[in-house]
Write a protein that holds these residues in place. Structure first.
Motif, PDB file in Angstrom:
ATOM      1  N   LEU A   1       7.564 -19.597  -9.377  1.00 60.83           N
ATOM      2  CA  LEU A   1       7.531 -18.617 -10.637  1.00 60.83           C
ATOM      3  C   LEU A   1       6.165 -17.639 -10.668  1.00 60.83           C
ATOM      4  N   LEU A   2       5.121 -18.314 -10.503  1.00 56.12           N
ATOM      5  CA  LEU A   2       4.096 -17.384 -10.609  1.00 56.12           C
ATOM      6  C   LEU A   2       3.943 -16.436  -9.475  1.00 56.12           C
ATOM      7  N   ALA A   3       4.091 -16.782  -8.237  1.00 60.44           N
ATOM      8  CA  ALA A   3       4.440 -16.032  -7.224  1.00 60.44           C
ATOM      9  C   ALA A   3       5.327 -14.974  -7.332  1.00 60.44           C
ATOM     10  N   PHE A   4       6.488 -15.088  -8.077  1.00 62.24           N
ATOM     11  CA  PHE A   4       7.517 -14.043  -8.580  1.00 62.24           C
ATOM     12  C   PHE A   4       7.054 -13.206  -9.442  1.00 62.24           C
ATOM     13  N   LYS A   5       6.424 -13.849 -10.516  1.00 61.28           N
ATOM     14  CA  LYS A   5       6.101 -12.811 -11.405  1.00 61.28           C
ATOM     15  C   LYS A   5       5.051 -11.880 -10.978  1.00 61.28           C
ATOM     16  N   LYS A   6       3.926 -12.316 -10.144  1.00 56.84           N
ATOM     17  CA  LYS A   6       3.003 -11.562  -9.421  1.00 56.84           C
ATOM     18  C   LYS A   6       3.882 -10.192  -8.567  1.00 56.84           C
ATOM     19  N   ARG A   7       4.647 -10.689  -7.745  1.00 60.70           N
ATOM     20  CA  ARG A   7       5.500  -9.543  -7.138  1.00 60.70           C
ATOM     21  C   ARG A   7       5.972  -8.838  -7.898  1.00 60.70           C
ATOM     22  N   MET A   8       6.787  -9.012  -9.032  1.00 62.88           N
ATOM     23  CA  MET A   8       7.296  -8.150  -9.934  1.00 62.88           C
ATOM     24  C   MET A   8       6.347  -7.138 -10.847  1.00 62.88           C
ATOM     25  N   THR A   9       5.287  -7.933 -10.760  1.00 66.55           N
ATOM     26  CA  THR A   9       4.040  -6.970 -11.671  1.00 66.55           C
ATOM     27  C   THR A   9       3.741  -5.938 -10.710  1.00 66.55           C
ATOM     28  N   GLU A  10       3.432  -6.172  -9.364  1.00 65.04           N
ATOM     29  CA  GLU A  10       3.243  -5.127  -8.498  1.00 65.04           C
ATOM     30  C   GLU A  10       4.492  -3.981  -8.082  1.00 65.04           C
ATOM     31  N   VAL A  11       5.392  -4.743  -8.253  1.00 65.38           N
ATOM     32  CA  VAL A  11       6.787  -3.699  -8.375  1.00 65.38           C
ATOM     33  C   VAL A  11       6.702  -2.770  -9.420  1.00 65.38           C
ATOM     34  N   TYR A  12       6.479  -3.301 -10.766  1.00 68.65           N
ATOM     35  CA  TYR A  12       6.376  -2.358 -11.924  1.00 68.65           C
ATOM     36  C   TYR A  12       5.183  -1.213 -11.768  1.00 68.65           C
ATOM     37  N   ASP A  13       4.024  -1.877 -11.249  1.00 67.38           N
ATOM     38  CA  ASP A  13       3.069  -0.927 -11.265  1.00 67.38           C
ATOM     39  C   ASP A  13       3.307   0.415 -10.251  1.00 67.38           C
ATOM     40  N   LYS A  14       4.191   0.029  -9.144  1.00 66.95           N
ATOM     41  CA  LYS A  14       4.608   1.018  -8.313  1.00 66.95           C
ATOM     42  C   LYS A  14       5.512   2.085  -9.001  1.00 66.95           C
ATOM     43  N   PHE A  15       6.423   1.596  -9.515  1.00 65.07           N
ATOM     44  CA  PHE A  15       7.326   2.308 -10.165  1.00 65.07           C
ATOM     45  C   PHE A  15       6.818   3.085 -11.458  1.00 65.07           C
ATOM     46  N   ALA A  16       5.938   2.686 -11.936  1.00 64.28           N
ATOM     47  CA  ALA A  16       5.318   3.260 -13.288  1.00 64.28           C
ATOM     48  C   ALA A  16       4.741   4.549 -12.875  1.00 64.28           C
ATOM     49  N   GLN A  17       4.479   4.946 -11.451  1.00 63.30           N
ATOM     50  CA  GLN A  17       3.872   6.267 -11.159  1.00 63.30           C
ATOM     51  C   GLN A  17       5.103   7.142 -11.430  1.00 63.30           C
ATOM     52  N   SER A  18       6.525   6.889 -11.263  1.00 57.99           N
ATOM     53  CA  SER A  18       7.461   7.634 -11.572  1.00 57.99           C
ATOM     54  C   SER A  18       8.039   7.505 -12.862  1.00 57.99           C
TER      55      SER A  18
ATOM     56  N   GLU B   1       7.913  -8.311   0.637  1.00 61.05           N
ATOM     57  CA  GLU B   1       8.106  -9.606  -0.511  1.00 61.05           C
ATOM     58  C   GLU B   1       8.310  -8.924  -1.519  1.00 61.05           C
ATOM     59  N   GLN B   2       7.843  -7.729  -1.796  1.00 57.98           N
ATOM     60  CA  GLN B   2       8.214  -7.109  -3.174  1.00 57.98           C
ATOM     61  C   GLN B   2       9.598  -6.559  -3.268  1.00 57.98           C
ATOM     62  N   THR B   3       9.865  -6.034  -2.277  1.00 58.67           N
ATOM     63  CA  THR B   3      11.265  -5.658  -1.849  1.00 58.67           C
ATOM     64  C   THR B   3      12.369  -6.874  -2.073  1.00 58.67           C
ATOM     65  N   ALA B   4      11.904  -7.798  -1.555  1.00 57.13           N
ATOM     66  CA  ALA B   4      13.142  -8.896  -1.925  1.00 57.13           C
ATOM     67  C   ALA B   4      13.247  -9.315  -3.010  1.00 57.13           C
ATOM     68  N   ALA B   5      11.959  -9.255  -4.006  1.00 61.09           N
ATOM     69  CA  ALA B   5      11.872  -9.754  -5.535  1.00 61.09           C
ATOM     70  C   ALA B   5      12.621  -8.750  -6.259  1.00 61.09           C
ATOM     71  N   PHE B   6      12.522  -7.243  -5.910  1.00 61.97           N
ATOM     72  CA  PHE B   6      12.978  -6.220  -6.610  1.00 61.97           C
ATOM     73  C   PHE B   6      14.550  -6.319  -6.673  1.00 61.97           C
ATOM     74  N   VAL B   7      15.052  -6.247  -5.155  1.00 59.97           N
ATOM     75  CA  VAL B   7      16.389  -6.218  -5.200  1.00 59.97           C
ATOM     76  C   VAL B   7      17.250  -7.431  -5.723  1.00 59.97           C
ATOM     77  N   GLU B   8      16.559  -8.608  -5.772  1.00 56.96           N
ATOM     78  CA  GLU B   8      17.280  -9.760  -5.998  1.00 56.96           C
ATOM     79  C   GLU B   8      17.336  -9.827  -7.473  1.00 56.96           C
ATOM     80  N   CYS B   9      16.238  -9.149  -8.429  1.00 61.30           N
ATOM     81  CA  CYS B   9      16.058  -8.881  -9.635  1.00 61.30           C
ATOM     82  C   CYS B   9      17.352  -7.978 -10.305  1.00 61.30           C
ATOM     83  N   LEU B  10      17.329  -6.918  -9.358  1.00 57.89           N
ATOM     84  CA  LEU B  10      18.105  -5.887  -9.853  1.00 57.89           C
ATOM     85  C   LEU B  10      19.667  -5.877  -9.271  1.00 57.89           C
TER      86      LEU B  10
END
Length: 636
Positions: A48-65, A19-28
């Motif tokens: 929209l709320l589900a989308f924002k939730k997924r992208m927040t999770e994506v940002y949290d994972k990439f924030a480690q790098s 789910e996170q991958t789908a949102a990430f790839v579509e955005c980028l």
């Protein structure tokens, strides 16, 4: 490397969920750089709320790098992430091949921490592929939905560094496999054979110039080895490894890794990874029952987990009841989630195998689905007609080849719970369903009739394998029993358990027998009297004398009204009531009943009959119990 491939690699590297991958790839995506979040969410078919939730999770994972993501807000996070990834992408263009840049086209996989219960299989698969001196061909084989493709995907992802020559993923159900190989070689290695070459020559050119290092070829979803795999194998060389996923069972010439369902604990872990809520803790026992109902099949567990995640207020207990009622037709298992890589629901997955069966094998599958969810005794050697026996042997082989039937031991088979449901659905769609069920229950009755009232140890051993199937007939198929056969499954089960002193197990079947006979025949019927008599015998054996007495009296009264005073069943009923009175010391009430039973047996059956002898013996026992020895002696 193309931008899309780069994004897919980054998603895998950062362990994004599907789910996170789908949102990430579509955005980028480059073409979506100016679109609003609402527009991107609409393309993903989520809110929209589900989308924002997924992208927040994506940002949290990439924030480690990229620590700068932690301080960015709103739309700035996306732009910051895009800038970081673009810089990384551009900086890679002229870099040397690294582990992360090994050429591959592996499909997206679930995050490793959510891939549970397959550690041993992954290790064994690696050992099998690495020990071959020539081309290693290993088939991951199993029933539909068991996770063969996901296992192959996880293996390729986790062992990518072992294959510096690249990982080439080939769909056996896609376009010509040879063309897929050529396209991979062209895109990844810039190997372009002349247009006027034959396919075989072009493939030979690719193999000769393939990237150095060990290479892995994955043929996914093979249904015909000779057509889909054999013509496209690389030359014999220890550096080429070949992995197949298939529903087929090959003979022993091809190494195989049989893939079964998950263990119960792993199934629960998978469900928990998909349903992120406290409810699983509150209804843990129901969650375990759901896993059991689904037969621990990964596809079914994932479908149900994703369904539950969209229904946060649905109790697990209510879902289980709905699944038990609607079974494979319930929406929780009927269709794949749009974010899943697997495109089929459970029934659709099984249908792919069903369509490969001939009419003979399909018919056997439907027949076997009528047995209980237990070991099925099915010995084909008992079939006297050689031609029919051979047809059954072939049908069993075909079902086993597609992993639709499991062999437990000689003459003993078993169906997976969901495959059994699927076969039952197919049977119910048939115009011959009622006839087949009628024949099936008639054969079960023949077994029940052979169970003696006092089974020996050998009887118990011989009949034990059939007991769950008699219970299945009694519980779910009683409407297909003929009037004359109706009581037999219940009576047989009662005798089996009561004869071993297992009275608690016997009682429900004898009670159900009375209920079923009354429902079909009404209260005035000999079989109702017989069921009352059998239940009374059980109560007498367990010391429940007052309950037994009323049932014996009701049975006797029924027999007299329905069969007349002069009938062997009346004599037997008199004898049973007398036995009860003797057991409770009511000798004066027992004596006239014994005498009447003896007189009836003599008139109806003649002086020379075993029942007359038993009746003489019973009366003698009574006289002995009361000290009337001179009267007992001549009867003995």
């Amino acid at each position: 490397m193309q931008w899309a491939d780069f994004l897919a690699n980054e998603a895998a590297t950062n362990s994004l969920s599907p789910e996170q991958t789908a949102a990430f790839v579509e955005c980028l995506k480059t073409e979506n750089s100016v679109k609003s979040q609402t527009e991107v969410a609409t393309e993903l078919k989520i809110g929209l709320l589900a989308f924002k939730k997924r992208m927040t999770e994506v940002y949290d994972k990439f924030a480690q790098s990229y620590s700068e993501l932690a301080t960015s807000k709103g739309r700035g996070k996306l732009e910051k992430l895009r800038a970081c990834l673009t810089a990384k992408y551009n900086g890679r263009q002229d870099a040397q091949l690294t582990i992360k840049e090994i050429h591959q086209n592996i499909p997206p996989a679930v995050p490793f921490e959510k891939f549970v219960g397959r550690e041993a299989e992954l290790e064994k698969l690696h050992q099998q592929l690495q020990t071959s001196r020539q081309v290693a061909i290993v088939a991951v084989a199993g029933m539909g939905g068991v996770g063969k493709t996901e296992l192959a995907t996880q293996y390729a992802k986790q062992h990518l560094q072992n294959y510096q020559g690249g990982v080439c993923w080939l769909s056996a159900q896609g376009i010509n496999v040879g063309i897929q190989i050529l396209r991979f070689a062209e895109l990844k290695f810039k190997l372009i054979a002349p247009d006027d070459w034959e396919l075989a020559d072009s493939l030979r050119y690719c193999w000769q110039n393939w990237q150095q290092g060990e290479a892995l070829l994955v043929f996914d979803d093979v249904t015909d080895y000779k057509k889909q795999v054999q013509p496209y194998l690389p030359p014999e060389s220890p550096r080429f490894k070949v992995l197949l996923t298939t529903r087929l069972g090959f003979d022993r010439t091809l190494p195989q890794l049989p893939l079964g369902v998950l263990k119960p604990l792993a199934a629960m872990k998978l469900l928990k990874s998909l349903v992120d809520r406290e409810q699983l803790k509150g209804e843990a026992w129901v969650a375990r029952e759901i896993c059991k109902f689904l037969g621990y099949l990964p596809l079914a567990l994932e479908l149900v987990g994703r369904y539950l995640d969209t229904m946060p207020d649905l109790s697990l207990e209510k879902l289980l009841k709905r699944l038990e009622k609607k079974r494979l037709e319930h929406e929780a298992v009927a269709k794949a989630n749009s974010l899943m890589r697997y495109e089929y629901g459970v029934a659709e997955a099984f249908a792919l195998s069903w369509e490969q069966l001939d009419e003979n094998a399909q018919g056997l599958g439907c027949w076997l689905s009528l047995f209980a969810l237990a070991d099925i005794p099915f010995a084909v050697e008992r079939i006297e007609d050689d031609e029919k026996q051979e047809l059954k042997e072939k049908a069993i082989a075909d079902l086993r080849k597609l992993h639709l039937l499991q062999r437990q031991s000689k003459g003993i088979y078993r169906l997976h719970p969901l495959i059994r449901q699927f076969f039952q659905m197919k049977l119910d769609e048939s115009s011959e369903a009622d006839e087949i069920k009628t024949i099936f229950v008639a054969q079960a009755v023949e077994v029940a009739r052979r169970i003696p009232q006092q089974p020996s140890r050998e009887d118990i051993l011989n009949f034990t394998p059939y007991i769950p199937h008699l219970a299945e007939v009694a519980t779910h198929l009683s409407q297909y029993l003929s009037d004359e056969d109706l009581i037999w499954p219940f009576t047989g089960l009662g005798c089996f358990y009561e004869g071993q002193g297992l009275y608690q197990q016997a009682e429900p079947w004898l009670q159900q027998c009375e209920k079923v006979t009354r429902n079909r025949f009404g209260s005035e019927h000999p079989d109702v009297a017989a069921s009352l008599n059998n239940l009374a015998l059980l109560y007498r054996s367990t010391g429940r004398y007052s309950e037994a007495e009323s049932l014996f009296q009701e049975a006797l009264s029924l027999y007299k009204r329905l069969l007349g005073e002069e009938h062997p069943r009346v004599a037997s009923s008199l004898n049973n009531l007398a036995l009860l009175y003797r057991s409770t010391g009511r000798y004066s009430e027992a004596e006239p009943l014994y005498q009447e039973a003896l007189s009836l047996y003599k008139r109806l059956l003649g002086e020379e009959h075993p029942r007359v002898a038993s009746s003489l013996n019973n009366l003698a026992l009574l006289y002995r119990s009361t000290g009337r020895y001179s009267e007992a002696e001549p009867l003995y």
